[in-house]
Every structure is written in structure tokens, then in C-alpha cells.
Design an enzyme around this catalytic site. Structure first.
Site, PDB file in Angstrom:
ATOM      1  N   GLU A  67       6.839  10.984  -2.500  1.00  0.00           N
ATOM      2  CA  GLU A  67       6.533  11.740  -1.271  1.00  0.00           C
ATOM      3  C   GLU A  67       7.656  12.707  -0.858  1.00  0.00           C
ATOM      4  O   GLU A  67       7.303  13.782  -0.340  1.00  0.00           O
ATOM      5  CB  GLU A  67       6.244  10.759  -0.117  1.00  0.00           C
ATOM      6  CG  GLU A  67       4.974   9.952  -0.289  1.00  0.00           C
ATOM      7  CD  GLU A  67       5.179   8.761  -1.228  1.00  0.00           C
ATOM      8  OE1 GLU A  67       4.177   8.241  -1.740  1.00  0.00           O
ATOM      9  OE2 GLU A  67       6.329   8.358  -1.447  1.00  0.00           O
ATOM     10  N   ASP A 105       6.506   7.396  -9.328  1.00  0.00           N
ATOM     11  CA  ASP A 105       6.256   6.651  -8.090  1.00  0.00           C
ATOM     12  C   ASP A 105       7.217   7.108  -6.998  1.00  0.00           C
ATOM     13  O   ASP A 105       8.281   7.685  -7.271  1.00  0.00           O
ATOM     14  CB  ASP A 105       6.434   5.158  -8.354  1.00  0.00           C
ATOM     15  CG  ASP A 105       5.695   4.295  -7.347  1.00  0.00           C
ATOM     16  OD1 ASP A 105       4.966   4.851  -6.512  1.00  0.00           O
ATOM     17  OD2 ASP A 105       5.844   3.060  -7.404  1.00  0.00           O
ATOM     18  N   ASP A 144      -0.572   2.103  -2.002  1.00  0.00           N
ATOM     19  CA  ASP A 144      -0.448   0.650  -1.940  1.00  0.00           C
ATOM     20  C   ASP A 144      -1.484   0.059  -0.984  1.00  0.00           C
ATOM     21  O   ASP A 144      -1.178  -0.401   0.123  1.00  0.00           O
ATOM     22  CB  ASP A 144       0.966   0.275  -1.494  1.00  0.00           C
ATOM     23  CG  ASP A 144       2.003   0.680  -2.525  1.00  0.00           C
ATOM     24  OD1 ASP A 144       1.638   0.911  -3.688  1.00  0.00           O
ATOM     25  OD2 ASP A 144       3.191   0.784  -2.155  1.00  0.00           O
TER      26      ASP A 144
END
Length: 803
Positions: free
Chosen positions: A405, A402, A470
Site C-alpha cells: 500500500e 505483499d 486479509d
């Protein structure tokens, strides 16, 4: 006004640099092996065909720096191409694609036969803070898809897109920048162009100048790929040949997951698994979020070790889960908080990105004060993998990466591969690569499971399973999911999926929204509900009606496991995504390039999720041909938008006439998967005189099954002449544990009038047709479908239906 500002800014950059506006000139060339080197005053331009339909153009300028390709598979070899030398140009070509190289000024153009696809407007540009390419679009009506995760509609022409992986928490029906950007476009004229550069930058798709496609980056590699096959499927197939195919996932990855943010204790996780079993919900995995390493959201990230107060016996828990057929997936993040138990270890091992003084870079973000692991450094991968391998030895089956990026990535962060802005979009790519390659080394026969939120072109070859981030838990969050999945699939990321039910926000359960999203999930690559836990994402905690409907759809997902697994095999062997856009079916229809609701699930199914509340009908766009309603069996002519009556129990799902769809028995876990009892459904129509299908079977977990040929391919062929229908079934190949015999039931939808059935020449009577039967091998059900049951032994079977 914005376009004017951008144009003026770019003009200023042109004036500021000494050579940006100066066109390159040809100085000479040399063909060495499969590559063509063209000399310019700034350095060589190197051309190489990576397949007969994919060519790389690499401007290896002396002052551009050393930047490896991340898009190209390092194991892929260049192929031979022909060179023709003319006075004013060179032509470098294969049978499928030609590159014309004008000498003065130096400029490349790309041709399929006599059709100009795209041409450089001015070649490469390179300045201190900006580099990239400008291309002239050949057709004013050309649509441009691509750019990765955005909610802008399928056609992105006219947009200027920021190329920067960045979170967009709680997004809905509009988002111009999200978790996973892709520096590439697919044209409605069937060519693909990918900028092989992972720096922060922009893709200007005719926004500033209507006929110009421009890629800009703040650093990185000056290279791009052009792919142009015979059709859209082959264009993607060639591209993934060059950039790498996604490996096969384990079969269990196509099953149902329990997942939330998050399970706070071992007992809670055990209870959730047991509740699924008790209520008859198939389950294959449980995803354990950040509470496995600490009791709070903040302050513990980077511990990367079990919090034994909440999880007293994780090895015993995972062993019990394994007995129940459930695999444990753990979340990890690339951030090591300065308050975590491993901070000093990470500093001492020198695995963190640095500041400009050469010390570990620290900064604040939502979870605390942190450093960032430098996955561009092999030693970081070794350190991180040692922790993961120990956890896998304890029983962990897969990894969820997670915030990759990275979610926060200050420009002053220094990696061994460059500054943050130069390598930002490659961060998740190298994180996935570091896990995948060490997993393959240490668990060579076990398929990796690597779910990650961000990567770059080429990341698919490391088994990356991305999701759409999300998303808001609302109808607005649900609406763009088909668009997002189709866009990613066009560039090889076929396992893209959403948090079913939505992730972010909302305090009140919307049963209709939840049910509709979970229904859609049957026909998306990964079936994983996930959300903030103020509302339970798992269906077992909701009302009886919701449970009943969702349970039936999850069971349908398991009935289709053989079909879905075959789609995964096709994705791994050809690059074809599981979710496919309508223009794959009819590229001549311009409306299909804008379609964001109806899509193909493989070749057989057409799906249109219901994304509005309170409706009693829903439109589905039918391509040409004949389509059957999957639920009520009604026949529909294609070439129309059909309004389909729906209840909360149904959604528009059609099956193409001439399709074969295998079904297997429902199991509690895919550990118990078997195709020994196989139903093969065929949708017959007189408009289809020939049809074919396939089903791929293997052991579901051996990593090298494709390379070693350890799989069985079941092929199905239908031939129809007037009212005669002949089905030919063949089996080829083998694998350990393969069924020698299958109890086969062929189900023919919309069958012709049948008075005689023969199996391998032997006549079979039909129950319910007025003909007596002794063995019940064939019968008509109440819906008029013809069932024929037999034992299918190696190698083949011939089923003849005669009037």
C-alpha cells in the site's frame, strides 16, 4: 453533522486561499497536432482525445508542480479531434464524444450526442494543501459505482470515500477503506470519470452536496479522464485502450494453488505438493510466504535470501516441483528491516526512502524497525530486480508483492517523486512497473506473474494480479467478495480474487463455509486458498466429504480451462473483466446496479455463490432470456429471481441459452493441458435463432503471442430455424504445437427432435433414437443430451441436425 463539518471546512479553505474561489477565464487557445491548449491566467488547460471515446483534461498550472500521468499508458497516442470555435464556447469532439468549453467562466461539459453526461461545476481548484475538481451530476437518480475496494454496496453515491490504500485486517460486511482505492466512478448512465492522481485524498460522491461529485487530493496531478462508449463494455474497452490492457497471464495462473501463511520448511512444501498429487487434486503452483527468508514472522523481512537451515536445497526443490508441473511463487515486501541481512547494503546502495535530514527513513511497524524501498527511483528497481532475477534463475516462477500500500507510510517519508502523501497510492504501481519492465527485458518470451495487494489506475498494464486482502475467515468475510471483485473489474483489474476460505482468525474449521467459498472459487479469476495456518487452507488436509466436493470443483475448474483462458484473452484484448455485473446484460434494469451476489462469469455463466449457512435453496437473479441449470439441466425463463434448490454439493450456476462452452480433459497440471480431445457444449433453445462463441488457444506461456499472432481462434456459430439446428465451426491462426486434428465431441443440451445428422454433408446415425448406428458417432445420454463425435480438421466443420 459530519456533512456540515466537511462543508464548513471546505468553505474555510475557499476563503483561505487567494484564488480557489475565483473562476478561471478563457484567454486564448491553440490546436497543436491532436491536442487543444487553452490559456488561462494560472496556466494552460490541455485537452486530448486518447481514443474516440476517451478524453483527457489536464490543468497544467504553473504552481501545481511536475506530476506524470500514471493512469495513461505512455505508449498510447492521442487521436485526431475536430474543433469548432464559437463566440461563447469551443467544441472539441470526435464522432463519439464532445467536449463543450464555455469561455466565461471557463468550464467543461461532456456530451454523447445530445445527452449531457457530466459537467465541471467550477473547473479545477488548487491551493497549498488541496487540489482537485468539482463536477455537477446531471441526474438525481444516477448511480455511481467505483472507488475501488470498499464494502458499501455497488452504488457508492452519497458516500465520502478516503482515497488511500490502507489495510483492513479481518474485514467483513462493512469497510469504507481498504487495500486498493480507485479515484474513479462509473455512472449508471454509462460514462466513466477517473481522477489521474495518486495522492492521498477523497472522493465525495454526493455526500456533502447531493448533486456534486468532488475529487480532492493533497498533491499530485490536476487531470482526469472521461470515457463514454456505446455501452458499458465499450466504455471500459476505450478506457483500457487509453490506460493500458492487462497482459496475458501464463496459463498455469488459472490453475489451483497451494498457499498458506506459511510453509516453514522445504520438507513441508514438498509434502504439501506430493499430498495434492497423491489425492488427485490438480495443482499448478505453490506460494511460499515469508518463512523462506527467516524462521520467525518478525525480524527477518528484507533478507531476500533463502534460509538454508529450513530450505537446504531450494533449487533442487523447485526443479522437482517443475517436473511435477508445479511453479514456485515467492513473497516479497518493500520493507527492509534494520535487523535484516541486507540493511546496510540497502543503505549503501541508496535505495531507501529518506527522512527530512536526507538519511534513510526508519520507523516501527508490526514486523520490526524498518526502512522502505523507494521504487520511484530507477536505481531501486535495478537493485531489487537483481535479487529477483537471481532467484528466477534458481527456478522461481512468479512474485507475490505483499504490504505494498505501503502498509505503513509515514507522511514525513521522502521519495524522489515527492512526499509520502503526494505519491502514496502510486507506490504499488511503481513497484509492479519496476518488476514487469525488467522481467520483459530479461525474459522477453516469458509471461510475468506479479500478484500484488495495492496499486493505482493503470497498474493493470503491468500484469498486476490483485487480491482482496486479509479477509475474515467467516461468512461475513465471504459475503462481500462478489461486490469487491465486480468493482475492481469495472476499472480493468479483471484478475481480482479473494483468499479462498478466508484468511484471518478463527480456531475451528467450518466445513460448510470452506466448501461454499471453494465452490465460488471455480468462477473467480484466480483459484488460490490462503490463510493463517492454525486451520489448513489446503483441501487435502480436511475430512473426506470436504475433499470429495472440493476435488470435484477443482477438476471442474480444469475442465473449463479453455473457456477461462478465452476470458483471459478477452480481458487482454478488450479489457472485459472475467467476472461481469448483471447490468452488462441488461443496463436498463436499475436493480442490476445494486446486485452484489449474482454475476456473470464471461457471457455464458450466471453464478450466485451461497453465502449463508444451513440453506436448502438459494436465490439467483436471472436476466431476460432463457437459462439452463448447469447441474440438473432444467430450463428457466429469465426476468425473475429464481429460488434454486441446493445441497452442499451444488450451488446456483446457470448457462445462458445459446452459449458455447468448451471443455477439456482434467490434468494434474496445466503443463499437460491439451485441447486435442475437445468437448464443445451448446445449450440450444428455440428462442435463440443465432448464437456465436469462441475459444482461444496458444502455447500458454509466450509473452508476445497476441502481438505476433501466434494463437488459434476457434469460432462457433449456431443457426436455428424451427427444428433445424446448424452448427458451423471454424479454425483460424496457428501457433507452435497446435493440434492439427482434434477429437471433437459436440454436446447439445436440450436438443431438438433429431432424425438426421450430417457432418460436412455426410449422414450420421443416432444411437438411442431408434435408428441403427454402425460407428457410434452420435448418441443420446440418459439426460437427453445429444453427443456427436468426429475428427475436426483445419479449417472448418459443419454439423446439421434435422428433424
Amino acid at each position: 453533522m459530519n456533512r456540515l463539518i466537511v462543508a464548513l471546512w471546505f468553505a474555510l479553505v475557499l476563503l483561505a486561499g487567494p484564488a480557489l474561489a475565483e473562476r478561471l477565464e478563457y484567454q486564448g487557445h491553440e490546436q497543436v497536432g491532436e491536442t487543444l491548449r487553452i490559456d488561462t491566467r494560472r496556466g494552460p488547460l490541455v485537452l486530448s482525445f486518447r481514443t474516440e471515446a476517451v478524453v483527457e483534461a489536464f490543468y497544467d498550472f504553473e504552481d501545481s508542480g511536475e506530476h506524470p500521468s500514471r493512469t495513461l499508458d505512455p505508449n498510447a497516442q492521442a487521436v485526431t479531434a475536430d474543433l469548432v470555435v464559437e463566440d461563447e464556447r469551443l467544441v472539441f469532439s470526435t464522432d463519439q464524444l464532445r467536449v463543450k468549453i464555455d469561455k466565461s467562466p471557463l468550464r467543461l461539459s461532456y456530451w454523447r450526442g445530445d445527452e449531457l453526461l457530466i459537467s465541471e461545476e467550477g473547473g479545477a481548484f488548487l491551493e497549498r494543501t488541496l487540489r482537485g475538481f468539482r463536477f455537477r451530476l446531471a441526474d438525481d437518480d444516477e448511480k455511481l459505482l467505483g472507488g475501488g475496494q470498499r464494502v458499501l454496496g455497488m452504488d457508492r453515491r452519497g458516500h465520502r470515500l478516503r482515497l488511500e490504500n490502507r489495510p483492513d485486517y479481518g474485514y467483513g460486511t462493512e469497510s469504507d477503506q481498504m487495500y486498493f482505492s480507485i479515484p474513479g466512478v462509473l455512472s449508471s448512465r454509462n460514462w466513466m470519470l477517473v481522477f489521474d492522481n495518486a495522492a492521498r485524498g477523497h472522493a465525495d460522491m454526493g455526500s456533502t452536496e447531493p448533486d456534486i461529485l468532488q475529487f480532492e487530493a493533497e498533491g499530485g496531478r490536476l487531470a482526469y479522464l472521461v470515457s463514454a462508449g456505446d455501452d458499458f463494455e465499450h466504455t471500459l474497452e476505450h478506457y483500457t485502450t487509453a490506460s493500458g490492457r492487462p497482459p496475458m497471464p501464463p496459463r498455469w495462473a488459472l490453475g489451483n494453488y497451494a498457499s498458506r501463511f506459511g510453509y516453514r520448511s522445504e520438507q513441508e512444501a514438498r509434502d504439501v505438493v506430493q499430498k495434492h498429487i497423491d489425492k488427485g487434486f490438480p495443482l499448478d503452483a505453490i506460494v511460499i510466504d515469508l518463512y523462506w527468508f527467516g524462521p520467525d514472522i518478525k525480524g527477518h523481512m528484507g533478507n531476500l535470501a533463502w534460509d538454508h537451515e529450513a530450505w537446504p536445497d531450494p533449487e533442487g526443490m523447485m526443479a522437482d516441483f517443475a517436473e511435477q508441473g508445479v511453479k514456485a511463487i515467492l513473497v516479497t515486501e518493500p520493507f527492509i528491516l534494520t535487523t535484516s541481512d541486507r540493511w546496510q547494503e540497502a543503505v549503501d546502495e541508496q535505495v531507501l526512502a529518506l527522512n527530512m535530514a536526507g538519511d534513510p527513513k526508519t520507523f516501527d511497524f508490526y514486523f520490526g524497525n524498518t526502512g522502505l524501498l523507494d521504487f520511484f527511483k530507477p536505481e531501486t528497481g535495478d537493485w531489487f530486480w537483481a535479487i529477483l532475477k537471481d532467484l528466477m534463475d534458481q527456478g522461481v516462477a512468479g512474485w507475490w508483492g505483499d504490504l505494498g500500500e505501503p502498509e505503513v507510510h509515514p507522511p514525513s517519508t521522502k521519495h524522489v517523486a515527492g512526499m509520502a502523501n503526494e505519491v502514496h497510492n502510486a507506490y504499488g504501481h511503481h513497484w509492479a512497473e519496476s518488476i514487469h519492465e525488467r522481467h520483459v527485458r530479461d525474459f522477453p518470451q516469458r509471461r510475468p506473474f506479479i500478484m500484488m495487494r495495492a496499486g493505482s489506475t493503470g497498474s493493470q498494464r503491468y500484469g498486476m494480479i490483485p487480491w482482496t486482502g486479509d479477509v475474515d475467515r467467516s461468512w461475513d468475510g465471504f459475503k462481500p467478495q462478489v461486490e469487491l471483485a465486480l468493482q475492481m473489474g469495472l476499472f480493468g483489474f479483471g484478475y481480482i480474487h479473494s483468499d479462498l476460505g478466508g484468511f484471518a482468525g478463527d480456531e475451528e474449521f467450518d466445513a460448510e463455509l470452506y466448501t461454499r467459498w471453494m465452490q465460488y472459487g471455480v468462477f473467480q479469476p484466480v483459484y488460490r486458498a490462503h490463510a493463517q495456518d492454525q486451520i489448513a487452507p489446503e483441501p487435502v488436509f480436511h475430512d473426506e466429504r470436504t475433499q470429495r466436493i472440493v476435488r470435484d470443483y477443482i477438476r471442474l475448474r480444469y475442465r473449463l480451462m479453455g473457456y477461462n483462458y478465452t476470458l483471459a484473452w478477452q480481458h487482454s484484448t478488450t479489457g472485459l473483466p472475467l467476472m461481469r455485473p448483471l447490468f452488462y446484460s441488461d443496463p436498463g434494469n436499475p436493480d442490476y446496479f445494486n446486485e452484489t451476489n449474482t454475476y456473470l462469469w464471461g457471457d455464458a455463466f450466471l453464478v450466485a455463490p451461497v453465502i449463508e449457512p444451513g440453506v436448502d435453496s438459494w436465490p439467483i437473479r436471472l436476466p431476460e432470456g432463457v437459462w439452463f441449470d448447469f447441474f440438473d439441466g432444467s430450463r428457466n425463463d429469465g426476468g425473475q429471481v429464481l429460488e434454486v434448490p441446493v445441497t452442499l454439493d451444488t450451488l446456483p450456476v446457470m448457462v445462458r441459452a445459446g452459449s458455447f462452452v468448451p471443455k477439456v480433459d482434467v490434468v494434474q497440471s496445466s503443463d499437460d493441458y491439451s485441447s486435442r480431445n475437445l468437448e464443445l457444449h451448446y445449450w440450444h433453445d428455440r428462442s435463440v435463432d443465432r448464437a456465436e462463441g469462441e475459444m482461444i488457444e496458444d502455447d500458454g506461456h509466450a509473452r508476445t503471442s497476441i502481438e505476433e499472432g501466434l494463437f488459434e481462434r476457434l469460432t462457433f456459430d449456431a443457426a436455428s430455424v424451427e427444428d433445424d439446428l446448424t452448427l458451423t465451426l471454424e479454425r483460424e491462426g496457428s501457433y507452435p504445437g497446435m493440434p492439427e486434428t482434434r477429437e471433437l465431441t459436440v454436446v447439445v443440451h436440450n436438443p431438438p427432435e433429431v432424425d438426421e445428422i450430417r457432418i460436412d454433408g455426410a449422414r450420421v446415425a443416432v444411437e438411442g433414437s431408434g435408428v441403427a448406428t454402425d460407428d457410434g458417432q452420435a448418441w443420446l445420454d440418459d439426460a437427453g443430451r445429444l453427443h456427436v463425435r468426429t475428427d475436426w480438421k483445419h479449417p472448418g466443420l459443419l454439423l446439421e441436425l434435422k428433424p
